[in-house]
Design a protein around this motif. Structure first.
Motif, mmCIF file in Angstrom:
data_model
loop_
_atom_site.group_PDB
_atom_site.id
_atom_site.type_symbol
_atom_site.label_atom_id
_atom_site.label_comp_id
_atom_site.label_asym_id
_atom_site.label_seq_id
_atom_site.Cartn_x
_atom_site.Cartn_y
_atom_site.Cartn_z
ATOM 1 N N LEU A 1 0.827 -1.206 0.000
ATOM 2 C CA LEU A 1 0.000 0.000 0.000
ATOM 3 C C LEU A 1 0.862 1.256 0.000
ATOM 4 N N ASN B 1 0.778 4.230 -2.921
ATOM 5 C CA ASN B 1 0.647 5.676 -2.671
ATOM 6 C C ASN B 1 1.846 6.441 -3.213
ATOM 7 N N GLU B 2 3.046 5.905 -2.973
ATOM 8 C CA GLU B 2 4.265 6.599 -3.411
ATOM 9 C C GLU B 2 4.307 6.726 -4.931
ATOM 10 N N LEU C 1 1.576 9.108 -6.398
ATOM 11 C CA LEU C 1 1.957 10.523 -6.265
ATOM 12 C C LEU C 1 3.051 10.894 -7.263
ATOM 13 N N VAL D 1 -5.873 6.886 -10.908
ATOM 14 C CA VAL D 1 -5.503 6.835 -9.487
ATOM 15 C C VAL D 1 -6.749 6.818 -8.608
ATOM 16 N N ASP E 1 -7.720 3.999 -5.910
ATOM 17 C CA ASP E 1 -8.064 4.251 -4.506
ATOM 18 C C ASP E 1 -9.350 3.524 -4.114
#
Length: 467
Positions: free
Chosen positions: A95, A99-100, A103, A123, A127
């Motif tokens: 996870l 996220n990394e 972004l 994205v 999510d």
């Protein structure tokens, strides 16, 4: 006639004077035009290269995001099927990777509005699907296994992240096509760039040739400046030597201070050890005056433990960083003290095999106490009625690289090792000390009799700095 001839000569001389100037101007103009064209082409190529770089980075981030999604799904499936905590940790790391990389992908395409909108849609979908993955994990943590397995459709093979993965693969494919197209554009521009550079070089050669005579005068000016520079350089070198001497003096002073602090620390440890040794002697005197066997045993145990702490403090030697020491230097010395404290009437030999593992200095005394407690327990229980034998102390890394302490004896042993460590002050002390380093003591019978105590110590090594 003469006047006409002089006029012709004057015109000829003026023409000869003007020709070099015109040649210089022409060459300079040619160079400027060629350079401007080269710069324009180079700017276009650089823009395309920058675009390729962003495209390449976006493709890589999309690929990494795809891999992170796959890891998250695999960890979720593994946790639902096995309920293993290891899969929970893998899921949490996955996870974090999602996220990394999400972004990073947004940041890469931020300069292109169309791409930014598309990536945002992908994205956002990811999510939502991560939320679905989390639902199954929450059900498993609540021990609702049937509901969790039903949610992820194990029997039908449904994959929650398949639409997001497909969208990312399409994005990666389009980015690859962009890379190929931009490469073709650069290849088409390259011949024109080479041609303009060649023209610029030719003009530059002509210009350099025409300016050679003027350069001779500049050389004389440079020679004069060089002499001035040499003079200033000598002054600077003198200043540097002075500064170097000052720095060396400061370094020597710092080294002396470090040695003084180290001496003070060593002296402090020695004084603490001596003070504890005095306490041990006082306990021994009190033991001699006591008539109660129960009190004598308690005082003797307390005296032994205080003596072990005193020996650990006296034997502690810090490393160059004043924060660490090595296990072999420290524990070998502690084992020597323990061997010297074995009563002469006991024919027990104490042996040690300690690897040079770097440990935190603030924990060294605690490790020495743990070793002393294990050895004291072996001396107390493994060799009754004057029985002889050997106690072997080892501190080595296990196959997983974790520092592990083991104390084994060839004494009388014990039939039921499962109940060890549950009662008795010594066992409680061993349990608490092992827990400080993230370990748990286990007891097992030796292959040739006796008892072996194994204590993993993952927390004894200092934290390594990153970078």
């Amino acid at each position: 006639m003469a006047t006409a001839m002089e006029t012709g000569i004057e015109k000829h001389n003026k023409a000869r004077a003007v020709r070099p100037v015109l040649a210089i101007l022409a060459s300079l103009t040619l160079v400027v035009l060629a350079v401007m064209a080269s710069l324009a082409l180079m700017q276009g190529i650089n823009e395309q290269i920058d675009d390729m770089t962003r495209t390449y980075e976006g493709r890589n981030q999309a690929r990494e995001l795809t891999l992170a999604i796959a890891d998250a799904e695999s960890a979720q499936l593994g946790y639902v099927l096995t309920a293993g905590n290891g899969f929970r940790e893998l899921y949490a790391r996955a996870l974090g990777g999602i996220n990394e990389h999400a972004l990073s992908l947004k940041a890469v395409v931020a300069r292109t509005p169309l791409q930014a909108d598309r990536v945002k849609t992908i994205v956002d979908d990811i999510d939502l699907r991560v939320t679905e993955l989390a639902r199954a994990m929450d059900l498993m943590r609540a021990q609702q296994t049937v509901e969790a397995r039903a949610l992820i459709n194990i029997e039908t093979g449904g994959r929650t992240m398949d639409p997001a993965r497909l969208a990312l693969e399409q994005f990666i494919g389009e980015e690859n096509q962009k890379l190929l197209a931009r490469k073709d554009n650069i290849d088409a521009t390259r011949p024109w760039l080479v041609a303009t550079i060649v023209v610029a070089l030719v003009g530059a050669v002509v210009l350099v040739f025409l300016l050679l005579l003027r350069a001779q005068r500049e050389v004389r000016v440079l020679a004069h400046d060089r002499r001035l520079l040499r003079s200033k350089n000598e002054i600077l070198e003198g200043q540097v030597r002075q500064r170097t001497l000052a720095v060396e003096e400061a370094r020597m002073h710092a080294e002396r201070e470090r040695q003084r602090v180290e001496t003070l620390l060593q002296d402090t440890n020695h004084r603490i050890g001596n003070s504890l040794a005095t306490v041990s002697s006082l306990l021994a005197l009190q033991l001699l005056r006591s008539t109660s066997e129960e009190v004598r045993q308690a005082l003797d145990a307390a005296r032994s433990r205080v003596h072990a702490i005193a020996a650990a403090h006296r034997r502690l030697r810090l490393g160059g960083d004043m924060e660490t020491t090595t296990a072999d230097d420290f524990l070998d010395a502690v084992l020597q003290d323990l061997a010297g404290s074995v009563p002469d009437k006991m024919a027990v030999k104490l042996a040690g095999e300690i690897d040079p593992i770097e440990i935190k200095a603030r924990d060294a005394t605690t490790i020495g106490i743990l070793v002393g407690e294990l050895v004291t327990n072996a001396l107390k229980h493994a060799f009754p009625d004057g029985r002889g034998g050997c106690i072997d102390v080892q501190l080595k890394r296990d196959p997983a690289g974790i520092p592990t302490l083991s104390v084994s004896d060839n004494g009388v042993g014990i039939e039921n090792t499962a109940q060890l460590g549950e009662s008795g002050l010594g066992s409680v002390i061993i349990k608490q000390l092992a827990r400080q380093f993230g370990g748990k003591a286990t007891y097992e019978s030796g292959a040739e009799g006796g008892l072996r105590v194994i204590v993993p110590l993952p927390g004894i090594e200092p934290d390594k700095a990153v970078g």
